[in-house]
Design an enzyme around this catalytic site. Structure first.
Site, PDB file in Angstrom:
ATOM      1  N   CYS A 265       0.789  -1.244   0.000  1.00 45.42           N
ATOM      2  CA  CYS A 265       0.000   0.000   0.000  1.00 45.42           C
ATOM      3  C   CYS A 265       0.814   1.285   0.000  1.00 45.42           C
ATOM      4  O   CYS A 265       0.639   2.111  -0.894  1.00 45.42           O
ATOM      5  CB  CYS A 265      -0.943   0.010   1.195  1.00 45.42           C
TER       6      CYS A 265
HETATM    7  P1  NAD Z   1      -4.904  -8.716  -3.465  1.00 43.15           P
HETATM    8  O1  NAD Z   1      -4.144  -8.585  -4.704  1.00 43.15           O
HETATM    9  O2  NAD Z   1      -4.329  -9.473  -2.299  1.00 43.15           O
HETATM   10  O3  NAD Z   1      -6.334  -9.324  -3.760  1.00 43.15           O
HETATM   11  C1  NAD Z   1      -7.153  -8.902  -4.801  1.00 43.15           C
HETATM   12  C2  NAD Z   1      -7.985 -10.073  -5.290  1.00 43.15           C
HETATM   13  O4  NAD Z   1      -8.904  -9.613  -6.269  1.00 43.15           O
HETATM   14  C3  NAD Z   1      -7.174 -11.201  -5.952  1.00 43.15           C
HETATM   15  O5  NAD Z   1      -7.451 -12.413  -5.286  1.00 43.15           O
HETATM   16  C4  NAD Z   1      -7.659 -11.210  -7.391  1.00 43.15           C
HETATM   17  O6  NAD Z   1      -7.676 -12.488  -7.985  1.00 43.15           O
HETATM   18  C5  NAD Z   1      -9.061 -10.647  -7.235  1.00 43.15           C
HETATM   19  N1  NAD Z   1      -9.648 -10.104  -8.467  1.00 43.15           N
HETATM   20  C6  NAD Z   1      -9.056  -9.383  -9.452  1.00 43.15           C
HETATM   21  N2  NAD Z   1      -9.953  -9.054 -10.392  1.00 43.15           N
HETATM   22  C7  NAD Z   1     -11.145  -9.563  -9.997  1.00 43.15           C
HETATM   23  C8  NAD Z   1     -12.458  -9.547 -10.541  1.00 43.15           C
HETATM   24  N3  NAD Z   1     -12.728  -8.907 -11.672  1.00 43.15           N
HETATM   25  N4  NAD Z   1     -13.443 -10.179  -9.873  1.00 43.15           N
HETATM   26  C9  NAD Z   1     -13.186 -10.823  -8.713  1.00 43.15           C
HETATM   27  N5  NAD Z   1     -11.962 -10.871  -8.141  1.00 43.15           N
HETATM   28  C10 NAD Z   1     -10.960 -10.244  -8.782  1.00 43.15           C
HETATM   29  O7  NAD Z   1      -5.219  -7.207  -2.997  1.00 43.15           O
HETATM   30  P2  NAD Z   1      -5.364  -6.636  -1.505  1.00 43.15           P
HETATM   31  O8  NAD Z   1      -4.008  -6.490  -0.898  1.00 43.15           O
HETATM   32  O9  NAD Z   1      -6.415  -7.396  -0.777  1.00 43.15           O
HETATM   33  O10 NAD Z   1      -5.885  -5.169  -1.828  1.00 43.15           O
HETATM   34  C11 NAD Z   1      -7.193  -4.934  -2.307  1.00 43.15           C
HETATM   35  C12 NAD Z   1      -7.472  -3.438  -2.242  1.00 43.15           C
HETATM   36  O11 NAD Z   1      -7.465  -2.984  -0.880  1.00 43.15           O
HETATM   37  C13 NAD Z   1      -6.432  -2.568  -2.972  1.00 43.15           C
HETATM   38  O12 NAD Z   1      -7.060  -1.468  -3.545  1.00 43.15           O
HETATM   39  C14 NAD Z   1      -5.497  -2.134  -1.849  1.00 43.15           C
HETATM   40  O13 NAD Z   1      -4.844  -0.929  -2.144  1.00 43.15           O
HETATM   41  C15 NAD Z   1      -6.483  -1.970  -0.701  1.00 43.15           C
HETATM   42  N6  NAD Z   1      -5.906  -2.162   0.638  1.00 43.15           N
HETATM   43  C16 NAD Z   1      -5.005  -3.166   0.872  1.00 43.15           C
HETATM   44  C17 NAD Z   1      -4.487  -3.355   2.159  1.00 43.15           C
HETATM   45  C18 NAD Z   1      -3.476  -4.431   2.450  1.00 43.15           C
HETATM   46  O14 NAD Z   1      -2.926  -4.440   3.572  1.00 43.15           O
HETATM   47  N7  NAD Z   1      -3.185  -5.354   1.575  1.00 43.15           N
HETATM   48  C19 NAD Z   1      -4.926  -2.521   3.200  1.00 43.15           C
HETATM   49  C20 NAD Z   1      -5.863  -1.534   2.921  1.00 43.15           C
HETATM   50  C21 NAD Z   1      -6.356  -1.352   1.641  1.00 43.15           C
HETATM   51  C1  UDX Z   2      -0.198   0.033   5.544  1.00 43.80           C
HETATM   52  C2  UDX Z   2      -0.992   0.986   6.446  1.00 43.80           C
HETATM   53  O1  UDX Z   2      -0.348   1.064   7.725  1.00 43.80           O
HETATM   54  C3  UDX Z   2      -2.415   0.503   6.585  1.00 43.80           C
HETATM   55  O2  UDX Z   2      -3.171   1.413   7.366  1.00 43.80           O
HETATM   56  C4  UDX Z   2      -3.022   0.399   5.196  1.00 43.80           C
HETATM   57  O3  UDX Z   2      -4.348  -0.074   5.306  1.00 43.80           O
HETATM   58  C5  UDX Z   2      -2.194  -0.551   4.339  1.00 43.80           C
HETATM   59  O4  UDX Z   2      -0.838  -0.080   4.293  1.00 43.80           O
HETATM   60  P1  UDX Z   2       0.951  -2.339   5.818  1.00 43.80           P
HETATM   61  O5  UDX Z   2       1.441  -2.133   4.439  1.00 43.80           O
HETATM   62  O6  UDX Z   2       0.343  -3.637   6.182  1.00 43.80           O
HETATM   63  O7  UDX Z   2      -0.122  -1.223   6.200  1.00 43.80           O
HETATM   64  O8  UDX Z   2       2.192  -2.138   6.787  1.00 43.80           O
HETATM   65  P2  UDX Z   2       2.732  -1.005   7.768  1.00 43.80           P
HETATM   66  O9  UDX Z   2       2.711  -1.531   9.142  1.00 43.80           O
HETATM   67  O10 UDX Z   2       2.098   0.296   7.526  1.00 43.80           O
HETATM   68  O11 UDX Z   2       4.260  -0.932   7.293  1.00 43.80           O
HETATM   69  C6  UDX Z   2       4.580  -0.527   5.968  1.00 43.80           C
HETATM   70  C7  UDX Z   2       6.070  -0.452   5.803  1.00 43.80           C
HETATM   71  O12 UDX Z   2       6.626   0.630   6.547  1.00 43.80           O
HETATM   72  C8  UDX Z   2       6.824  -1.700   6.257  1.00 43.80           C
HETATM   73  O13 UDX Z   2       7.849  -1.995   5.338  1.00 43.80           O
HETATM   74  C9  UDX Z   2       7.425  -1.289   7.593  1.00 43.80           C
HETATM   75  O14 UDX Z   2       8.607  -1.987   7.908  1.00 43.80           O
HETATM   76  C10 UDX Z   2       7.719   0.194   7.346  1.00 43.80           C
HETATM   77  N1  UDX Z   2       7.761   1.008   8.573  1.00 43.80           N
HETATM   78  C11 UDX Z   2       6.658   1.108   9.360  1.00 43.80           C
HETATM   79  C12 UDX Z   2       8.924   1.707   8.885  1.00 43.80           C
HETATM   80  O15 UDX Z   2       9.918   1.637   8.170  1.00 43.80           O
HETATM   81  N2  UDX Z   2       8.923   2.476  10.020  1.00 43.80           N
HETATM   82  C13 UDX Z   2       7.849   2.615  10.835  1.00 43.80           C
HETATM   83  O16 UDX Z   2       7.925   3.350  11.821  1.00 43.80           O
HETATM   84  C14 UDX Z   2       6.678   1.898  10.491  1.00 43.80           C
END
Ligand code: NAD
Ligand code: UDX
Length: 428
Positions: A265
């Protein structure tokens, strides 16, 4: 309630198991057939604490996965959780959102009752109004009349996704109309009564997500820059933060200096926001600097070793950690990759070890993979800590392998420098 989640990835599956545990009927829809089959057999497709047990508990009862959008007819609320990755130029790639909405349009076309569509994927401000609603309205149904629309950004972190979703520090609801917002607020109020709810319009909700991630990224690059200055004059930046954090206007969170932020992210959302700002005619100098500090920070860990011992050609280097942070096997934008690539460019022999993350495909054949911490450090001349896994603190007890070896911390794992080890931090 009957809920559907489009995209069974980190966000979709993590929230899906929690909502199933709250008693809802959850249908996960994903285009990845192998992932759907795994989920339906109770196997988590990625590592996340508590995920496997909740999945096993609810699959076949409250939780089911499918590739088939036509099973959505009972869903009252449909959450869109597909990925929104970066294009090579850093701009946002909406192809998964667009394909999901094309499929949802057909669901809406045949729907007999009102459905609420909730955008949880991170999308740039105005995307829901300009891209998502127009596709959904190709169904012949009208947003605000036949179906509702909300933007409800997700803030969970990998490694603590289940707990974060259970204990949301805030729930942001951007709604196109009062009815849509009221339905989603009632839904969350019932299951998460203690989380504050912020009601805004669609584009404000979209911006809240980007501003939050850009702010977190800024804190990290800020403290890394301060750390780089501290390093030049022998100051420990962690002691500096200790002296800053009691000021309630500053606080101590997200001020851990190191090799920078990775993950699925922060890097991609920062780049997407920079790109978006430029399209609007803005020049986001601060955000660009945040990105620049982050891109250059990993190289410093390699440079540090060169300053201490000169050429790295032929040197055996152990890289401890592959995951972008502890508690996950996710490699997206991990800082380990630029570090290993630079070490290889310098001619070093690299051996890597991570407790759970697997070597990225592009490194197959170029580096050795150790199956334990001991194996990784035994033959190495230099050790680099790249992920702050608790397990790496075990180095203290492995001093018999470490005599005369230099350890470089890219992430601070030792609060107090162990006397028996030769350690140098990237910016402390
Ligand atoms: P991901 O890549 O892990 O999962 C996405 C899923 O969507 C995959 O399994 C993929 O096969 C599926 N997909 C793709 N096209 C599709 C379709 N047309 N119909 C149904 N399924 C489909 O992604 P993620 O990490 O879960 O992130 C999803 C969203 O949430 C992103 O916009 C991301 O920026 C946001 N987000 C992610 C995190 C995180 O920590 N990973 C946190 C907050 C917000
Ligand atoms: C982040 C946001 O924190 C979360 O709110 C959002 O929904 C998704 O993106 P995540 O990517 O899971 O979450 O990890 P996070 O704990 O934020 O760490 C991101 C990166 O920053 C890691 O590589 C971590 O090692 C680094 N980090 C974090 C630092 O280098 N220093 C810090 O103080 C905190």
């Amino acid at each position: 309630m009957h809920l559907a989640i489009i995209g069974a990835g980190f966000v979709g599956l993590s929230m899906g198991v929690v909502l199933a545990d709250k008693g809802h009927k959850v249908l996960l829809v994903d285009v990845d057939k192998a992932k759907v089959e795994k989920i339906n057999s109770g196997i988590a497709p990625f590592y996340e604490p508590k995920l496997s047990e909740l999945l096993e508990k609810h699959v076949g009862n409250n939780l089911k996965a499918t590739t088939n959008y036509s099973e959505l007819e009972k869903a009252e609320i449909i959450f869109i959780c597909v990925g929104t990755p970066s294009k090579p130029d850093g701009s946002i790639d909406l192809k998964y959102v667009i394909s999901a909405c094309e499929s949802l349009k057909d669901v809406l076309k045949h729907a007999k009752d009102y459905k609420l569509i909730v955008v949880k994927s991170t999308v740039l401000p105005t995307t829901t109004e300009k891209v998502i609603i127009p596709i959904l309205e190709k169904s012949g149904k009208k947003a605000g009349k036949h179906f509702g629309i909300c933007v409800n950004p997700e803030f969970l972190r990998e490694g603590s996704a289940i707990n974060d979703f259970l204990n949301q520090d805030r729930i942001v609801i951007g709604a196109m109309d009062k009815k849509s917002g009221d339905i989603l607020e009632k839904f969350y109020r019932n299951d998460f009564p203690s989380s504050p709810i912020v009601r805004v319009d669609l584009r404000t909700a979209e911006m809240i997500k980007y501003a939050s991630n850009a702010f977190l990224a800024t804190k990290i690059s800020f403290i890394n820059e301060i750390g780089n200055i501290c390093k030049k004059i022998g100051i420990d930046v962690y002691k500096v933060v200790e002296g800053m954090k009691y000021d309630p206007r500053i606080g101590g969170h997200f001020l851990n200096a190191g090799i920078g932020f990775g993950g699925s992210c922060l890097p991609k959302d920062l780049k997407a926001l920079i790109n978006f700002a430029k399209e609007l005619g803005e020049h986001p100098k601060l955000l660009e600097a945040v990105n620049h500090v982050n891109e250059t920070q990993p190289e410093r860990l390699v440079e540090l070793a060169k300053q201490r011992i000169g050429e790295l050609k032929g040197k055996k280097v152990a890289v401890l950690g592959l995951a972008f942070k502890p508690g996950t096997d996710d490699l997206r934008e991990t800082r380990a990759l630029p570090i290993i690539t630079k070490l290889l460019d310098e001619g070093a022999e690299v051996i890597v070890y991570d407790p759970i993350a697997k070597l990225p495909e592009e490194l197959n054949g170029s580096v050795k993979v150790a199956s334990s911490l001991e194996e990784a450090i035994k033959e190495a001349e230099i050790i680099k800590i790249v992920t702050d896994w608790e397990h790496f603190k075990e180095l203290i007890n492995l001093e018999h392998y470490l005599e005369g070896k230099l350890i470089f911390e890219g992430r601070r794992i030792f609060d107090v420098k162990p006397e028996n080890l030769e350690i140098e931090g990237i910016c402390w």
